[in-house]
Write a protein that holds these residues in place. Structure first.
Motif, PDB file in Angstrom:
ATOM      1  N   ALA A 133       0.880  -1.170   0.000  1.00  0.00           N
ATOM      2  CA  ALA A 133       0.000   0.000   0.000  1.00  0.00           C
ATOM      3  C   ALA A 133       0.914   1.215   0.000  1.00  0.00           C
ATOM      4  CB  ALA A 133      -0.916  -0.005   1.215  1.00  0.00           C
ATOM      5  N   HIS A 134       1.541   1.468  -1.135  1.00  0.00           N
ATOM      6  CA  HIS A 134       2.557   2.522  -1.183  1.00  0.00           C
ATOM      7  C   HIS A 134       2.493   3.385  -2.439  1.00  0.00           C
ATOM      8  CE1 HIS A 134       4.981   0.234  -4.119  1.00  0.00           C
ATOM      9  NE2 HIS A 134       4.518  -0.821  -3.466  1.00  0.00           N
ATOM     10  N   ALA A 135       1.844   2.906  -3.504  1.00  0.00           N
ATOM     11  CA  ALA A 135       1.820   3.674  -4.753  1.00  0.00           C
ATOM     12  C   ALA A 135       0.548   3.348  -5.532  1.00  0.00           C
ATOM     13  CB  ALA A 135       3.049   3.359  -5.609  1.00  0.00           C
ATOM     14  N   VAL A 136      -0.344   4.316  -5.631  1.00  0.00           N
ATOM     15  CA  VAL A 136      -1.622   4.103  -6.300  1.00  0.00           C
ATOM     16  C   VAL A 136      -1.410   3.565  -7.720  1.00  0.00           C
ATOM     17  CG1 VAL A 136      -1.744   6.504  -7.097  1.00  0.00           C
ATOM     18  CG2 VAL A 136      -3.841   5.182  -6.841  1.00  0.00           C
ATOM     19  N   GLU A 137      -2.191   2.559  -8.073  1.00  0.00           N
ATOM     20  CA  GLU A 137      -2.194   1.873  -9.365  1.00  0.00           C
ATOM     21  C   GLU A 137      -1.000   0.946  -9.584  1.00  0.00           C
ATOM     22  OE1 GLU A 137      -2.674   4.801 -12.485  1.00  0.00           O
ATOM     23  OE2 GLU A 137      -4.856   4.698 -12.310  1.00  0.00           O
ATOM     24  N   TYR A 138      -0.022   1.000  -8.697  1.00  0.00           N
ATOM     25  CA  TYR A 138       1.177   0.171  -8.879  1.00  0.00           C
ATOM     26  C   TYR A 138       1.377  -0.847  -7.755  1.00  0.00           C
ATOM     27  CZ  TYR A 138       2.456   3.143 -12.753  1.00  0.00           C
ATOM     28  OH  TYR A 138       2.462   3.795 -13.961  1.00  0.00           O
ATOM     29  N   ASN A 139       0.525  -0.814  -6.739  1.00  0.00           N
ATOM     30  CA  ASN A 139       0.707  -1.722  -5.608  1.00  0.00           C
ATOM     31  C   ASN A 139       0.675  -3.189  -6.002  1.00  0.00           C
ATOM     32  OD1 ASN A 139       0.983   0.176  -3.455  1.00  0.00           O
ATOM     33  ND2 ASN A 139      -1.206   0.617  -3.640  1.00  0.00           N
ATOM     34  N   THR A 140      -0.173  -3.528  -6.959  1.00  0.00           N
ATOM     35  CA  THR A 140      -0.342  -4.925  -7.350  1.00  0.00           C
ATOM     36  C   THR A 140       0.765  -5.428  -8.277  1.00  0.00           C
ATOM     37  OG1 THR A 140      -1.714  -4.283  -9.245  1.00  0.00           O
ATOM     38  CG2 THR A 140      -2.850  -4.780  -7.161  1.00  0.00           C
ATOM     39  N   GLN A 141       1.687  -4.550  -8.645  1.00  0.00           N
ATOM     40  CA  GLN A 141       2.688  -4.934  -9.643  1.00  0.00           C
ATOM     41  C   GLN A 141       4.052  -4.300  -9.390  1.00  0.00           C
ATOM     42  OE1 GLN A 141       1.183  -2.613 -13.401  1.00  0.00           O
ATOM     43  NE2 GLN A 141      -0.476  -2.948 -11.936  1.00  0.00           N
ATOM     44  N   SER A 142       4.326  -4.001  -8.133  1.00  0.00           N
ATOM     45  CA  SER A 142       5.615  -3.378  -7.828  1.00  0.00           C
ATOM     46  C   SER A 142       6.117  -3.812  -6.463  1.00  0.00           C
ATOM     47  CB  SER A 142       5.496  -1.848  -7.845  1.00  0.00           C
ATOM     48  OG  SER A 142       4.703  -1.396  -6.763  1.00  0.00           O
ATOM     49  N   ILE A 143       7.418  -3.671  -6.298  1.00  0.00           N
ATOM     50  CA  ILE A 143       8.042  -3.816  -4.992  1.00  0.00           C
ATOM     51  C   ILE A 143       8.342  -2.403  -4.506  1.00  0.00           C
ATOM     52  CG2 ILE A 143      10.052  -4.678  -3.729  1.00  0.00           C
ATOM     53  CD1 ILE A 143       8.117  -6.881  -4.639  1.00  0.00           C
ATOM     54  N   GLY A 144       7.705  -2.013  -3.413  1.00  0.00           N
ATOM     55  CA  GLY A 144       7.898  -0.683  -2.863  1.00  0.00           C
ATOM     56  C   GLY A 144       9.018  -0.696  -1.834  1.00  0.00           C
TER      57      GLY A 144
END
Length: 240
Positions: A133-144
């Motif tokens: 829960a760190h970057a809108v639209e990218y949470n499901t496809q990124s390593i934050g």
């Protein structure tokens, strides 16, 4: 003849032992494929501090990352001028991040997949396999990945920057991050100063930074399999 054999064997043992001193000790610490490199003699080892080690609270819920391996790495800073150069202090700060995200923002857990301290250690957040829960639209496809501190006016230290590079490389090696991944700063996906003006100038010079990120569409089958979890907890997992 026999004495000569033992001399050769002893020589081989010494050479082998000397080589092993420089090998990274890879110890699996849980079922999410984390490696805890604990060989203190190796300056290039990646040290991942487990949730248990930094005394994390239990997450309230979770979602398995639907798009894997992750095509994006999103870089953050903590945004708070509090810094650390030892595991005890860094662990305390990571706990304050988790408390903030759980208690004030109502999220399921600490928002980041990993947090890095200026002690050179990586602190396990949600990990490789769970949606952050760190970057809108990218949470499901990124390593934050967040580096502890506020880097508006100066850069993280060398230990933290090396840990960032090694963590990304390790994620690629594990197959958790795509080989042709892209790096972006948090400010590229929402109106924020994160990861800080000075730090962002470094981020845009990372090898796989992209100026034009475009989120992938979530697989329909994955959405159906986690639909109940998402619907029941959407209010509790508001995205940054």
């Amino acid at each position: 003849m026999l004495s000569s054999y033992f001399i050769h064997l002893s020589t081989l043992y010494i050479l082998l032992f000397g080589f092993l001193e420089h090998v990274v000790l890879a110890i699996p610490i849980n079922n999410t494929n984390f490696i805890n490199a604990t060989n203190s003699r190796c300056s290039e080892c990646l040290r991942i501090v487990s949730r248990k080690e930094w005394n994390a609270r239990k997450h309230l819920n979770f979602e398995i990352m639907p798009i894997k391996p992750a095509p994006y790495v999103v870089v953050h800073h903590g945004g708070i001028p509090r810094y650390c150069r030892d595991q005890e202090t860094c662990s305390d700060i990571v706990r304050t991040y988790q408390d903030l995200h759980l208690d004030q923002r109502g999220w399921w857990d600490i928002g980041y997949n990993f947090v890095i301290g200026e002690d050179g250690n990586v602190y396990e957040g949600r990990g490789w396999d769970y949606t952050g829960a760190h970057a809108v639209e990218y949470n499901t496809q990124s390593i934050g990945i967040c580096i502890i501190g506020d880097f508006t006016d100066f850069l993280p230290n060398e230990a933290a920057l090396k840990a960032l590079n090694k963590l990304i490389a390790y994620g690629v090696l594990l197959g958790k991050i795509k080989k042709n991944y892209n790096v972006i700063g948090h400010r590229q996906v929402r109106d924020t100063e994160c990861p800080g003006e000075t730090f962002y100038k470094l981020v845009v010079n990372l090898p796989r930074w992209t100026a034009n990120p475009k989120p992938h569409i979530r697989p329909t089958t994955t959405i159906k399999s986690i639909d109940n979890i998402v619907e029941e907890n959407n209010k509790a997992n508001v995205i940054l």
